[in-house]
Enzyme design. Structure first.
Site, PDB file in Angstrom:
ATOM      1  N   TRP A 518       0.808  -1.220   0.000  1.00 43.46           N
ATOM      2  CA  TRP A 518       0.000   0.000   0.000  1.00 43.46           C
ATOM      3  C   TRP A 518       0.843   1.273   0.000  1.00 43.46           C
ATOM      4  CZ3 TRP A 518      -0.308  -4.234   3.149  1.00 43.46           C
ATOM      5  CH2 TRP A 518      -1.381  -5.094   2.905  1.00 43.46           C
ATOM      6  N   ASP A 519       2.158   1.162  -0.215  1.00 49.03           N
ATOM      7  CA  ASP A 519       3.053   2.322  -0.133  1.00 49.03           C
ATOM      8  C   ASP A 519       3.015   2.925   1.263  1.00 49.03           C
ATOM      9  OD1 ASP A 519       4.897   4.203  -0.895  1.00 49.03           O
ATOM     10  OD2 ASP A 519       3.493   5.480  -1.961  1.00 49.03           O
ATOM     11  N   TYR A 520       2.945   2.056   2.261  1.00 52.51           N
ATOM     12  CA  TYR A 520       2.991   2.493   3.652  1.00 52.51           C
ATOM     13  C   TYR A 520       4.423   2.471   4.169  1.00 52.51           C
ATOM     14  CZ  TYR A 520      -2.150   2.250   4.285  1.00 52.51           C
ATOM     15  OH  TYR A 520      -3.515   2.455   4.217  1.00 52.51           O
TER      16      TYR A 520
END
Length: 838
Positions: A518-520
């Site tokens: 999630w591009d976290y």
């Protein structure tokens, strides 16, 4: 005529509700819009026929909408308004005498008019009551807590009280100043003292993510800052007068592979007597001509063959890499002018040492040009695809540099290697390649680092007592597909990584997201603080994350100080990938409630209806719903609940002040037929989300309505105060207006997003300028209440700093230069505030 016009408007509303409501109902959403559409159609047709009973039918539609709205969202004014605002306005128009006179007169018309009037009065009453309700968490810290005595500081906090030596003021990254002249009682008296313009403003030729994010340093009555273009400027902090500037003369203009142009700050180091000793050692028996191996320009020329290939975004693992020798540094007689020095990262991949006294080059750091070439030993050299956007960490021995690697361009990106260079000579001391975590000895001259290794692009912290550097880690590309990640990548991605600052060896690692899709990536500097919990003094760090978790860890061991629980998350990744079964949730969590259809929003009922339809079409099962070809709702989005601005920590009161942001995003995977063709961008456009070499390209963006407003209901931004000893959030207040976001500059306090960080002071105040409206604000730290604000000439998406001027006054300084990714107005202003002179 007026009656006919209003009736036609009602019928248009009816048509939209019937068509959209049927679509929504078939998708599994609410059927109310269809029911409303039928009622409005009946009312409109009756009014066209001059039948006064149409007023009664319209009143029923209005009351039904009100009842349904309150049932869905309660007495939330901003959630109620789009549902009934337009209907209320049309109802008021129906009461105009000319409209009523144009209908066939019947005694019953009085009753129908009265019913419509009553429905409007009830609606207005509910709206008035809703205006008195507040979102968030009301509360405050006790007066006793606010008068807590000064505590013993962590070792990294040895900075004079009136100065600001690093991005987070000290290497501990607390963003806390012990100054106390400005208090909640006199905060409202702050006034602008001086304003300076750098003369460098982004324009249409610059990359979209050209952003002004610098936090000015103040050392020895000098202010140091950089521009997005790498220029370093030194000001008199009391008057704003420019003293000197250094232009790195960028060697590479932006290309289609350039995603970022920013500089969050420079790093300062005072070598003291150790510098003279280093000079003597490094000059002993060395030939100056042999010390400088290769200049940055030579590296660019040598890499030209590869650069031509990768400029199209198609760097492949089989391409020949330029074999760049390490620069061998020397003291070179430059200690006299460079005992106090600044380290400047540039967007063309250099790290330059300059004198903090006059801005002259420090020869001997890397070579005669005072430069270490960060492209050395890199795979897949691509102009604009790698550089350090954040100020490096400085110890008494080494300078530690991470780097920003382009997101989602290619699986053959440059390496995210973390390197330490000798503080005086620029010699490579160690390198941490997260795909080869045990090989920290300096890389051999003919070797290259691992391509596409996870990087650390944000600001790191350092504990000199433990000699540990704490790095927030990112991912390898692509962010939304992890089927090809190896065990080392899985271990170190999206984590807090503690390395021995002298050797680069791993002390511990704590992962904040397992198998991140999630591009976290961890975006924020961990803050080091000693906490008093149940009578024990615990060496801790506080780590904010994009997904809204704030982890409080023992900085010696990496073990949680406040509880962390593994919770089950949605499953079902794209073909060739997998999802982790659980994710870690902290005792301090700003994870918002899971969205439902009732949370959709818009300026009117129609764009709200469009958002509800879009919501039903997306895959969404709560936070950590995997990316999909269907399209996935990602909430919190990759903009982050927290981003590089981090949080501010008051070590005496054990309070954290933060700016949580809530914006949903969407992501959609598109299968690739090959590894090189463009799928989601056009030739000549910046290469973003193509994921060359991966099975899928990605389409990403904010979850917005057809008119560009967020699809989820406000508030979108808050300020919050947290008790770090218990993890309790004491208050969370709506923050910011839509003045600079709406087509009409209305000062509605809806709580807006922001990027940039807060600071806090011993005086019991917090300052923040990062919201997307153009204000710098001051808050009472005890309650979170806004006590002062000042209008900025452009977006203030940076973290302020505060210091003591030569005139004895406490100053606040903020940069207003705008943020390309958020669309705020560009500028070049540096503005200082202080209390009036006595």
């Amino acid at each position: 005529m007026l009656r006919v016009l209003i009736a036609l408007l009602i019928l248009l509303c009816a048509l939209a509700c019937v068509v959209g409501g049927t679509w929504l109902g078939v998708l599994g959403g609410s059927w109310f819009y269809l029911v409303l559409g039928l009622l409005l159609a009946a009312a409109g047709l009756l009014l066209l026929a001059k039948r006064a009973v149409g007023l009664m039918v319209y009143a029923v539609a209005l009351l039904a909408t009100l009842a349904w709205s309150v049932w869905e969202v309660g007495f939330d004014w901003w959630a109620l308004t789009p549902r009934g605002g337009l209907l209320f306005g049309l109802g008021v128009l129906l009461l105009i005498p000319a409209v009523r006179r144009s209908m066939r007169y019947k005694t019953s018309q009085i009753a129908y008019t009265g019913m419509l009037s009553l429905s409007l009065l009830v609606s207005a009453g509910v709206a008035g009551y809703a205006l008195t309700q507040t979102q968030g968490i009301p509360g405050a810290f006790s007066e006793e807590r606010m008068t807590a005595p000064v505590s013993e500081q962590v070792a990294a906090d040895t900075v004079p009280e009136g100065e600001w030596h690093a991005y987070g003021r000290t290497a501990a990254g607390q963003r806390f100043s012990p100054l106390a002249q400005i208090t909640p009682n006199n905060l409202g008296e702050l006034q602008e003292v001086w304003r300076y313009h750098t003369g460098q403003i982004r324009d249409g030729a610059d990359p979209g993510e050209t952003t002004y994010e610098v936090t000015p340093l103040v050392v020895d009555d000098r202010m140091y800052l950089c521009t997005p273009f790498g220029t370093v400027i030194t000001l008199d902090p009391t008057t704003g007068e420019e003293l000197w500037r250094f232009d790195p003369q960028l060697k590479q203009p932006p290309t289609v592979t350039t995603q970022h142009m920013t500089c969050r700050g420079v790093s300062y180091h005072d070598a003291g007597p150790a510098a003279e000793q280093a000079q003597a050692v490094n000059n002993n028996g060395m030939d100056n001509a042999a010390r400088l191996q290769m200049s940055a320009s030579e590296v660019t020329d040598k890499a030209a063959g590869v650069a031509q290939n990768v400029a199209a975004g198609q760097a492949m693992s089989g391409d020949a890499n330029p074999q760049v020798k390490r620069d061998v540094g020397y003291a070179g007689g430059a200690v006299g002018i460079c005992r106090k020095r600044l380290f400047v990262p540039t967007s063309d991949g250099r790290l330059i040492a300059i004198s903090a006294e006059d801005g002259s080059i420090c020869p001997g750091f890397g070579g005669d040009d005072g430069t270490v070439n960060l492209w050395a030993n890199m795979p897949n050299v691509t102009p604009g695809s790698y550089y350090s956007t954040s100020p490096p960490v400085v110890t008494d021995k080494v300078i530690i540099v991470g780097g920003a690697v382009n997101d989602n361009a290619s699986t053959t990106s440059p390496s995210g290697v973390i390197r330490a260079f000798d503080i005086y000579t620029g010699d490579l001391v160690w390198n941490f390649d997260s795909k080869k975590p045990d090989s920290t000895a300096p890389i051999a001259e003919g070797d290259t680092y691992s391509e596409n290794a996870p990087n650390s692009w944000s600001v790191s912290s350092y504990d000199p007592e433990l000699d540990i550097v704490y790095l927030p880690m990112g991912n390898q590309s692509p962010d939304q597909f992890g089927g090809n990640r190896n065990d080392a990548v899985e271990k170190y991605s999206s984590s807090i990584l503690a390395l021995n600052a002298s050797t680069g060896k791993v002390e511990w690692v704590f992962q904040t997201v397992h198998h991140d899709l999630w591009d976290y990536d961890v975006p924020a500097q961990p803050s080091l603080v000693d906490l008093n919990i149940q009578g024990q003094r615990i060496p801790a760090l506080v780590a904010p994350t994009k997904q809204g978790e704030i982890y409080v860890l023992n900085r010696v061991t990496g073990e949680p100080v406040l509880p962390v629980t593994e919770v089950p998350v949605p499953q079902g990744a794209a073909e060739g990938d997998f999802t982790a079964p659980t994710q870690p949730v902290s005792a301090i969590s700003f994870n918002p409630p899971t969205l439902t259809g009732k949370d959709m929003w818009g300026a009117t009922m129609f764009d709200q209806l469009a958002c509800r339809i879009q919501f039903q079409q997306l895959r969404y099962e709560g936070r950590y719903t995997p990316p999909s070809e269907q399209g996935t709702l990602v909430y919190p989005g990759n903009f982050g609940t927290f981003n590089w601005g981090a949080v501010a920590i008051d070590p005496d009161r054990q309070i954290m002040f933060a700016m949580p942001v809530y914006l949903a995003f969407t992501s959609k995977l598109t299968p690739r037929d090959d590894g090189t063709s463009r799928i989601v961008t056009k030739e000549g456009e910046p290469i973003i989300n193509e994921n060359f070499g991966a099975p899928y390209a990605t389409t990403m963006g904010p979850f917005t309505s057809p008119v560009g407003l967020p699809c989820q209901a406000p508030a979108w931004g808050y300020v919050a105060g947290v008790d770090l000893t218990t993890g309790e959030t004491r208050y969370q207040r709506v923050n910011g207006t839509v003045r600079d976001l709406a087509p009409v500059p209305l000062p509605f306090e809806m709580g807006v997003p922001g990027i940039g960080g807060p600071i806090v002071t011993r005086g019991g105040v917090a300052f923040l300028s990062g919201t997307l409206d153009y204000y710098v604000r001051g808050y009472d730290l005890r309650t979170g209440e806004e006590r002062w604000k000042s209008r900025l000439p452009a977006g203030g998406q940076a973290t302020p700093s505060t210091y003591l001027g030569a005139d004895g006054r406490q100053y606040l300084v903020v940069v207003a230069g705008g943020h390309g990714s958020t669309g705020t107005k560009a500028g070049d202003a540096v503005i200082a505030y202080a209390l009036p002179k006595e």
